[in-house]
Design a protein around this motif. Structure first.
Motif, PDB file in Angstrom:
ATOM      1  N   ALA A   1       0.828  -1.205   0.000  1.00 32.18           N
ATOM      2  CA  ALA A   1       0.000   0.000   0.000  1.00 32.18           C
ATOM      3  C   ALA A   1       0.865   1.259   0.000  1.00 32.18           C
ATOM      4  O   ALA A   1       0.567   2.231  -0.711  1.00 32.18           O
ATOM      5  CB  ALA A   1      -0.932  -0.006   1.203  1.00 32.18           C
ATOM      6  N   ARG A   2       1.925   1.246   0.785  1.00 33.51           N
ATOM      7  CA  ARG A   2       2.814   2.411   0.832  1.00 33.51           C
ATOM      8  C   ARG A   2       3.489   2.643  -0.513  1.00 33.51           C
ATOM      9  O   ARG A   2       3.557   3.774  -1.015  1.00 33.51           O
ATOM     10  CB  ARG A   2       3.869   2.213   1.930  1.00 33.51           C
ATOM     11  N   ARG A   3       3.962   1.550  -1.120  1.00 27.02           N
ATOM     12  CA  ARG A   3       4.680   1.654  -2.388  1.00 27.02           C
ATOM     13  C   ARG A   3       3.798   2.200  -3.500  1.00 27.02           C
ATOM     14  O   ARG A   3       4.255   2.933  -4.380  1.00 27.02           O
ATOM     15  CB  ARG A   3       5.232   0.272  -2.754  1.00 27.02           C
ATOM     16  N   HIS A   4       2.506   1.846  -3.446  1.00 25.90           N
ATOM     17  CA  HIS A   4       1.589   2.270  -4.506  1.00 25.90           C
ATOM     18  C   HIS A   4       0.671   3.412  -4.066  1.00 25.90           C
ATOM     19  O   HIS A   4      -0.288   3.731  -4.776  1.00 25.90           O
ATOM     20  CB  HIS A   4       0.762   1.071  -4.977  1.00 25.90           C
ATOM     21  N   ASN A   5       0.968   3.997  -2.912  1.00 22.90           N
ATOM     22  CA  ASN A   5       0.224   5.159  -2.424  1.00 22.90           C
ATOM     23  C   ASN A   5      -1.273   4.852  -2.326  1.00 22.90           C
ATOM     24  O   ASN A   5      -2.116   5.593  -2.828  1.00 22.90           O
ATOM     25  CB  ASN A   5       0.453   6.372  -3.328  1.00 22.90           C
ATOM     26  N   LEU A   6      -1.591   3.759  -1.626  1.00 23.64           N
ATOM     27  CA  LEU A   6      -2.971   3.314  -1.471  1.00 23.64           C
ATOM     28  C   LEU A   6      -3.487   3.612  -0.071  1.00 23.64           C
ATOM     29  O   LEU A   6      -2.755   3.470   0.918  1.00 23.64           O
ATOM     30  CB  LEU A   6      -3.078   1.804  -1.707  1.00 23.64           C
ATOM     31  N   TYR A   7      -4.750   3.988   0.015  1.00 23.61           N
ATOM     32  CA  TYR A   7      -5.453   3.926   1.283  1.00 23.61           C
ATOM     33  C   TYR A   7      -5.813   2.461   1.546  1.00 23.61           C
ATOM     34  O   TYR A   7      -5.791   1.617   0.639  1.00 23.61           O
ATOM     35  CB  TYR A   7      -6.721   4.768   1.245  1.00 23.61           C
ATOM     36  N   ILE A   8      -6.169   2.164   2.802  1.00 21.43           N
ATOM     37  CA  ILE A   8      -6.568   0.808   3.169  1.00 21.43           C
ATOM     38  C   ILE A   8      -7.913   0.861   3.881  1.00 21.43           C
ATOM     39  O   ILE A   8      -8.119   1.666   4.787  1.00 21.43           O
ATOM     40  CB  ILE A   8      -5.529   0.153   4.103  1.00 21.43           C
ATOM     41  N   CYS A   9      -8.827   0.003   3.469  1.00 17.58           N
ATOM     42  CA  CYS A   9     -10.049  -0.253   4.214  1.00 17.58           C
ATOM     43  C   CYS A   9     -10.008  -1.714   4.639  1.00 17.58           C
ATOM     44  O   CYS A   9      -9.967  -2.607   3.786  1.00 17.58           O
ATOM     45  CB  CYS A   9     -11.291   0.023   3.371  1.00 17.58           C
ATOM     46  N   SER A  10      -9.995  -1.954   5.938  1.00 18.33           N
ATOM     47  CA  SER A  10      -9.850  -3.315   6.451  1.00 18.33           C
ATOM     48  C   SER A  10     -11.099  -3.743   7.205  1.00 18.33           C
ATOM     49  O   SER A  10     -11.433  -3.186   8.250  1.00 18.33           O
ATOM     50  CB  SER A  10      -8.631  -3.398   7.383  1.00 18.33           C
ATOM     51  N   ASP A  11     -11.796  -4.734   6.654  1.00 17.84           N
ATOM     52  CA  ASP A  11     -12.970  -5.333   7.281  1.00 17.84           C
ATOM     53  C   ASP A  11     -12.479  -6.388   8.276  1.00 17.84           C
ATOM     54  O   ASP A  11     -11.952  -7.422   7.875  1.00 17.84           O
ATOM     55  CB  ASP A  11     -13.854  -5.955   6.197  1.00 17.84           C
ATOM     56  N   GLU A  12     -12.650  -6.115   9.569  1.00 16.67           N
ATOM     57  CA  GLU A  12     -12.167  -7.022  10.611  1.00 16.67           C
ATOM     58  C   GLU A  12     -13.320  -7.499  11.497  1.00 16.67           C
ATOM     59  O   GLU A  12     -13.146  -7.737  12.697  1.00 16.67           O
ATOM     60  CB  GLU A  12     -11.050  -6.327  11.407  1.00 16.67           C
ATOM     61  N   ILE A  13     -14.484  -7.693  10.878  1.00 19.74           N
ATOM     62  CA  ILE A  13     -15.692  -8.026  11.627  1.00 19.74           C
ATOM     63  C   ILE A  13     -15.606  -9.384  12.315  1.00 19.74           C
ATOM     64  O   ILE A  13     -16.248  -9.612  13.344  1.00 19.74           O
ATOM     65  CB  ILE A  13     -16.935  -7.975  10.704  1.00 19.74           C
ATOM     66  N   HIS A  14     -14.779 -10.291  11.794  1.00 25.77           N
ATOM     67  CA  HIS A  14     -14.673 -11.631  12.383  1.00 25.77           C
ATOM     68  C   HIS A  14     -13.477 -11.754  13.342  1.00 25.77           C
ATOM     69  O   HIS A  14     -13.100 -12.869  13.701  1.00 25.77           O
ATOM     70  CB  HIS A  14     -14.548 -12.681  11.282  1.00 25.77           C
TER      71      HIS A  14
END
Length: 380
Positions: free
Chosen positions: A186-199
């Motif tokens: 993500a850092r290398r490609h300049n991405l935001y992250i959305c992490s679904d951690e419901i489980h």
């Protein structure tokens, strides 16, 4: 106190979406991700007390729930979060949709593992964003995301990496090293992250620990939206109260602005249920995990003895991802429906040769369903 997860609760004549699907048919519903267990007694008692007040006006985010959740993140993950980072939502799926709309613009893309929980794909489609699919591959009997496979497709148009940890389907709990590799990508490609951690509370394998990706570093926090909820953990999905953790004030502002006038606040009874679950539900959760662990082992052992079916070990969730690619039928989902077992079709997740089985049910019902599946495949 011992909790009875063998207790049969007849939901067939209730407002249960899970059981309504096959109303009037001799088909056991093991599809959508809610369980057939009574919620923790503490949750039921708290709801009864709140209902007894008899007034149900507008509510606001519970300070007690905020305090409990902040403490929970500290105790479970050594993650120091601030109350102002929290945005309460009436469900986790709307958090996926809001993240896509808040963090990407027209012409930009999202990136997600594949196969994946269907709302990941739909949230991009609804927003008019194309999605790059990173294949989930088997490594050492674990389903993991192959980021190297999509490296050649990273042309700068992708802006949001959408993660699911523990992964649904497949039940993988990513290791810290795997999460660090995802963060570096993500850092290398300049991405935001959305992490679904419901489980994240439904860990079945002893020794496995959940690590929120945003807890890895300050950089992880500043590029991340983390989504959690008590709904799957304590079987209160019908009382939607989910939490978006957004440390970056600018991202949080965009998220809240995108939500304005479209996504409502959390129902007052949902706040009550979520607070009681997190505050008083740990003993119930421990017993549920023991029960689910035994159900998982039962499913794993029996599925892997059925001709044409197989599944890999799963570390989390109550959702078994079953490979039916060696079964001599065109549509495994339809085949098992005809045999009297209603599973989730793998096509919903991106692979029609798989089916997903929800083993969050009584052992007697699970055995009945597995008996039907075994008889059906042996009759081919």
């Amino acid at each position: 106190m011992a909790f009875n997860f063998d207790e049969w609760v007849d939901r067939s004549h209730s407002d249960s979406d899970k059981w309504h699907k096959y109303a009037g048919k001799d088909i056991i519903p093991l599809w959508v991700a809610d369980t057939d267990f009574r919620s923790p007694p503490a949750v039921i008692e708290a709801l009864q007390q709140r209902i007894a007040e008899g007034v149900f006006g507008y509510g606001y985010p519970s300070p007690e729930l905020t305090d409990i959740f902040v403490r929970r993140m500290r105790e479970l993950y050594q993650w120091e979060i601030q109350p102002e980072w929290l945005v309460f939502l009436p469900g986790l799926v709307c958090g996926l949709n809001l993240s896509v709309r808040a963090l990407t613009a027209d012409g930009e893309k999202t990136l997600a593992p594949h196969p994946i929980y269907p709302p990941f794909v739909r949230s991009s489609n609804f927003a008019g964003r194309k999605q790059i699919s990173a294949p989930m591959v088997l490594k050492n009997q674990r389903w993991v995301m192959d980021l190297d496979a999509i490296e050649p497709r990273m042309d700068g148009s992708a802006k949001l990496l959408m993660l699911c940890n523990p992964h649904n389907p497949g039940g993988t709990v990513y290791t810290r090293e795997e999460l660090e590799a995802q963060l570096e990508f993500a850092r290398r490609h300049n991405l935001y992250i959305c992490s679904d951690e419901i489980h994240c509370d439904l860990l079945l394998e002893p020794g496995v620990r959940h690590v929120p990706i945003a807890s890895l570093s300050e950089d992880a926090q500043q590029r991340s939206i983390t989504l959690m909820a008590p709904s799957k953990t304590f079987n209160i999905a019908g009382l939607g109260a989910s939490i978006a953790i957004i440390p970056n004030a600018e991202l949080r502002g965009r998220f809240i602005q995108t939500r304005a006038g479209i996504v409502p606040g959390v129902d007052i009874l949902a706040y009550v249920a979520a607070t009681a679950a997190y505050r008083d539900g740990e003993a119930w959760l421990r017993d549920q995990l023991d029960y689910l662990r035994a159900n998982r082992d039962r499913v794993f052992e029996r599925i892997n003895t059925m001709p044409g079916l197989s599944m890999t070990p799963m570390a989390a969730t109550y959702l078994a991802w079953i490979d039916a690619s060696q079964l001599p039928v065109d549509n495994p989902h339809a085949f098992f429906e005809q045999a009297g077992v209603g599973l989730s079709p793998g096509s919903d997740f991106g692979n029609p040769r798989f089916v997903r089985l929800n083993f969050g049910c009584t052992r007697a019902l699970l055995d009945k369903a597995l008996d039907r599946m075994e008889a059906a495949v042996k009759a081919l």
